[in-house]
Write a protein that holds these residues in place. Structure first.
Motif, PDB file in Angstrom:
ATOM      1  N   ASP A 252       0.856  -1.186   0.000  1.00 61.58           N
ATOM      2  CA  ASP A 252       0.000   0.000   0.000  1.00 61.58           C
ATOM      3  C   ASP A 252       0.892   1.237   0.000  1.00 61.58           C
TER       4      ASP A 252
ATOM      5  N   ASP B 199       2.669   7.716   4.120  1.00 64.65           N
ATOM      6  CA  ASP B 199       2.165   8.384   5.324  1.00 64.65           C
ATOM      7  C   ASP B 199       2.989   8.000   6.546  1.00 64.65           C
TER       8      ASP B 199
ATOM      9  N   HIS C 134       1.622   9.012  -6.340  1.00 64.71           N
ATOM     10  CA  HIS C 134       1.198   8.730  -4.969  1.00 64.71           C
ATOM     11  C   HIS C 134       1.744   9.790  -4.008  1.00 64.71           C
TER      12      HIS C 134
ATOM     13  N   ARG D  89      -0.164  13.187  -4.147  1.00 60.53           N
ATOM     14  CA  ARG D  89      -1.461  13.107  -3.472  1.00 60.53           C
ATOM     15  C   ARG D  89      -1.304  13.085  -1.952  1.00 60.53           C
ATOM     16  N   ALA D  90      -0.163  12.594  -1.475  1.00 59.21           N
ATOM     17  CA  ALA D  90       0.069  12.489  -0.038  1.00 59.21           C
ATOM     18  C   ALA D  90       0.757  13.731   0.532  1.00 59.21           C
TER      19      ALA D  90
ATOM     20  N   ARG E  63       0.451   4.428  -0.421  1.00 61.95           N
ATOM     21  CA  ARG E  63       0.000   5.598   0.344  1.00 61.95           C
ATOM     22  C   ARG E  63       0.225   5.393   1.842  1.00 61.95           C
TER      23      ARG E  63
END
Length: 246
Positions: free
Chosen positions: A130, A136, A189, A192-193, A132
């Motif tokens: 994953d 994070d 990715h 967007r994060a 994202r």
């Protein structure tokens, strides 16, 4: 991915102990991805050294494997910690003179929010399957404005799969989630994060991306002065490395 799943991948343990493959990641459809065990078990090469020159502050090597990068940074007197879910990998890193913990990146870790650089080398941008969630988590480990250096695939791919570690006899460990990302996919990715792209480059047939996390208050302490590194076994602290035994 759970610690238990990867750590019980016996072909991986056997390969690390021998310092050589062949070893593969196998997808459910039978597709095999060769793993570069010999390179991982060798000393850091010129491509690796270029990456290490770009690191800032205290360095956390996520999925450190047998420890070539941790050992190289430690030999230079840099504060560095490796983490890996494989006990064999951690033991080998410590024997090389580095410091390492048997942990998943998603476990509680020393110095959270105070690392200067997080490394995701050798395909480790795929950890957990994953992207994202991993981005994070890396942001939470870094100090505000900290640096993430990730090695990506040399092709444009964005794939999440279940894989197993297998050897030539097809002896396999348990299945676990994995992601395969090329540079364009990682940049999508990351954008967007909330990450900022710093650089991307190719060397020795390998591709890399440098990303910077969001900058917060400038009052945050520098990672070199605050990151706390712990080993699984007693170690003699060096004069510069911020080590707390426990």
């Amino acid at each position: 991915m759970s610690t238990a799943t990867w750590a019980t991948a016996d072909p991986y343990t056997t390969a690390l102990r021998a310092g050589r493959g062949p070893l593969f990641l196998r997808r459910a459809d039978g597709w095999l991805l060769p793993l570069e065990v010999e390179r991982w078990c060798a000393r850091a090469d010129g491509v690796d050294l270029d990456v290490l020159e770009r690191c800032e502050g205290a360095v956390l090597d996520v999925g450190c494997g047998p420890g070539r990068l941790v050992a190289e940074l430690a030999a230079r007197g840099r504060p560095v910690l490796g983490i890996d879910v494989s006990e064999t990998a951690v033991d080998r890193t410590v024997r090389l003179g580095g410091q390492a913990l048997r942990r998943s990146v998603f476990d509680p870790l020393p110095g959270e929010g105070r690392w200067g650089t997080v490394l995701l080398m050798d395909g480790n941008v795929g950890i957990g399957g994953d992207p994202r969630a991993l981005l994070d988590r890396a942001a939470g480990l870094l100090s505000p404005g900290g640096l993430l250096i990730a090695e990506t695939l040399p092709v444009d791919v964005d794939e999440r799969v279940e894989v197993q570690v297998v050897d030539l006899t097809l002896t396999a460990g348990g299945a676990f989630p994995w992601a395969r990302l090329g540079t364009p996919a990682l940049l999508r990715h990351a954008s967007r994060a909330g990450w900022s792209a710093v650089d991307q480059w190719t060397a020795g047939g390998r591709r890399f991306v440098a990303l910077r996390s969001r900058t917060a208050s400038s009052s945050a302490e520098t990672p070199k002065s605050t990151a706390v590194i712990s080993s699984q076994r007693p170690r003699k602290p060096s004069g510069e490395s911020p080590v707390a035994e426990r």
